[in-house]
Design a protein around this motif. Structure first.
Motif, PDB file in Angstrom:
ATOM      1  N   ASP A  17       0.805  -1.224   0.000  1.00  0.00           N
ATOM      2  CA  ASP A  17       0.000   0.000   0.000  1.00  0.00           C
ATOM      3  C   ASP A  17       0.840   1.277   0.000  1.00  0.00           C
ATOM      4  N   SER A  44      -9.328  -3.387  -8.975  1.00  0.00           N
ATOM      5  CA  SER A  44      -8.699  -2.066  -8.903  1.00  0.00           C
ATOM      6  C   SER A  44      -9.518  -1.106  -8.052  1.00  0.00           C
ATOM      7  N   MET A  47      -8.866  -1.845  -4.442  1.00  0.00           N
ATOM      8  CA  MET A  47      -7.540  -1.370  -4.069  1.00  0.00           C
ATOM      9  C   MET A  47      -7.528   0.149  -3.912  1.00  0.00           C
ATOM     10  N   ARG A  50      -9.140   1.064  -0.717  1.00  0.00           N
ATOM     11  CA  ARG A  50      -8.232   0.759   0.396  1.00  0.00           C
ATOM     12  C   ARG A  50      -7.159   1.834   0.540  1.00  0.00           C
TER      13      ARG A  50
END
Length: 187
Positions: A17, A44, A47, A50
């Motif tokens: 990350d 995607s 992600m 996140r």
């Protein structure tokens, strides 16, 4: 090859990350949102959601554009695109939690318009996303419970689609958990 893209995106777990939240890498993730394969777009958007907490200054402007695009597709596209948009919106809500909260009203209004869609798959995807939204913004959804609960109860009674009934049950659970209204659906 889509399988390569899916495998690469699946391999980027939370340990990456810090690297993924850099502006150059975020651009690549936002490009992946336009992939032809739905699973690539789904991975995607999860992600990106996140990463909103890691680098909100870089993520939020593009995420707002993506949100507008998803809401527009939900409103004006064909059935398969509507279903995918509702699903992607649910993943975005689920993964970005608190940062999506200021946008709950327009999201909820767009979802409410599509809850009674003629296409069962679209209506189910929208209902599932509405349940996810209630977990983030229960107070906003609570205002619309009189409109939502009859649709959920009707979906629970729909014998034509087991998937729709399962989604309606989960959404009802989300509504009850987020609003605290455990008796209201039974009246």
């Amino acid at each position: 090859d889509p399988t390569v893209r899916i495998t690469v995106l699946k391999s980027f777990d939370e340990t990456f990350d810090g690297y993924l939240a850099m502006a150059e890498n975020l651009r690549s993730l936002f490009i992946a949102l336009n992939d032809e394969v739905f699973d690539v777009r789904k991975l995607s958007i999860r992600m990106i959601g996140r990463l909103t907490l890691r680098n909100p200054a870089c993520v939020m402007p593009s995420m707002r554009k993506t949100l507008v695009q998803l809401l527009t597709e939900l409103e004006f596209s064909g059935d398969s695109i509507k279903e995918e948009s509702a699903t992607l919106l649910g993943h975005l809500i689920n993964s970005s939690k608190q940062l999506i909260k200021p946008y709950c009203d327009p999201i909820l209004n767009a979802l409410l318009d599509k809850l009674d869609d003629d296409n069962t798959r679209v209506a189910s995807a929208v209902l599932q996303t509405t349940g996810e939204l209630s977990m983030v913004a229960g107070s906003e959804v609570e205002k619309h419970l009189p409109q939502l609960l009859p649709i959920v109860i009707q979906s629970l009674q729909d014998k034509s689609s087991t998937r729709k009934r399962h989604i309606a049950l989960r959404a009802l659970g989300h509504f009850i958990e987020s609003t605290g209204h455990a008796i209201k659906p039974l009246r």
